[in-house]
Motif scaffolding. Structure first.
Motif, PDB file in Angstrom:
ATOM      1  N   LEU A  38       5.618   2.952  12.677  1.00 53.51           N
ATOM      2  CA  LEU A  38       4.501   2.651  11.781  1.00 53.51           C
ATOM      3  C   LEU A  38       5.001   2.404  10.362  1.00 53.51           C
ATOM      4  O   LEU A  38       4.520   1.508   9.675  1.00 53.51           O
ATOM      5  CB  LEU A  38       3.487   3.800  11.787  1.00 53.51           C
TER       6      LEU A  38
ATOM      7  N   VAL B 107      -3.075   8.456  14.281  1.00 55.50           N
ATOM      8  CA  VAL B 107      -2.673   7.193  13.643  1.00 55.50           C
ATOM      9  C   VAL B 107      -3.231   7.139  12.226  1.00 55.50           C
ATOM     10  O   VAL B 107      -2.537   6.759  11.280  1.00 55.50           O
ATOM     11  CB  VAL B 107      -3.141   5.981  14.480  1.00 55.50           C
TER      12      VAL B 107
ATOM     13  N   ALA C 286      -0.686   0.687  17.953  1.00 52.69           N
ATOM     14  CA  ALA C 286      -0.375   1.757  16.997  1.00 52.69           C
ATOM     15  C   ALA C 286      -0.516   3.132  17.640  1.00 52.69           C
ATOM     16  O   ALA C 286       0.142   4.087  17.219  1.00 52.69           O
ATOM     17  CB  ALA C 286      -1.285   1.660  15.776  1.00 52.69           C
TER      18      ALA C 286
ATOM     19  N   LEU D  33      -0.903   6.789   8.935  1.00 52.50           N
ATOM     20  CA  LEU D  33      -1.030   5.625   8.054  1.00 52.50           C
ATOM     21  C   LEU D  33      -1.457   6.042   6.648  1.00 52.50           C
ATOM     22  O   LEU D  33      -1.002   5.456   5.664  1.00 52.50           O
ATOM     23  CB  LEU D  33      -2.010   4.619   8.641  1.00 52.50           C
TER      24      LEU D  33
ATOM     25  N   SER E 242       2.842   4.057  18.888  1.00 54.85           N
ATOM     26  CA  SER E 242       3.940   3.887  17.943  1.00 54.85           C
ATOM     27  C   SER E 242       4.352   5.219  17.335  1.00 54.85           C
ATOM     28  O   SER E 242       3.515   6.089  17.085  1.00 54.85           O
ATOM     29  CB  SER E 242       3.528   2.936  16.817  1.00 54.85           C
TER      30      SER E 242
ATOM     31  N   ALA F  72      -5.318  -0.818  11.900  1.00 57.61           N
ATOM     32  CA  ALA F  72      -4.484  -0.393  13.021  1.00 57.61           C
ATOM     33  C   ALA F  72      -4.891  -1.146  14.283  1.00 57.61           C
ATOM     34  O   ALA F  72      -6.069  -1.210  14.615  1.00 57.61           O
ATOM     35  CB  ALA F  72      -4.626   1.100  13.238  1.00 57.61           C
TER      36      ALA F  72
ATOM     37  N   ASP G  64       6.564  -1.108  10.224  1.00 62.76           N
ATOM     38  CA  ASP G  64       5.536  -2.145  10.271  1.00 62.76           C
ATOM     39  C   ASP G  64       4.769  -2.231   8.960  1.00 62.76           C
ATOM     40  O   ASP G  64       4.509  -3.325   8.450  1.00 62.76           O
ATOM     41  CB  ASP G  64       4.561  -1.894  11.424  1.00 62.76           C
TER      42      ASP G  64
END
Length: 72
Positions: free
Chosen positions: A51, A14, A43, A18, A46, A39, A54
């Motif tokens: 991601l 994640v 997440a 991100l 996801s 997060a 969002d």
């Protein structure tokens, strides 16, 4: 990143996703802006596309509020 997001492997995945997505989004922000991303546990499950949606939606919401002068 909180352990609530998942195990170490999920948290790192994640985080990498991100970090990569935020590089794309930073270009939309005004110069000198600070971007803080938190997060949440969902997440971990996801997809990359989810991601991205969002993160993009969140940044657009913040930009819209900043332009309209709405404070929360």
């Amino acid at each position: 990143m909180s352990r609530a997001v998942g195990g170490a492997v999920q948290r790192n995945l994640v985080k990498r996703r991100l970090r990569h997505l935020s590089r794309e989004v930073v270009a939309e922000l005004p110069a000198g802006s600070l971007l803080v991303v938190r997060a949440l546990p969902p997440a971990a499950e996801s997809s990359y596309a989810e991601l991205r949606e969002d993160l993009t939606r969140g940044v657009q919401r913040v930009l819209h509020r900043a332009q309209s002068g709405v404070r929360r």
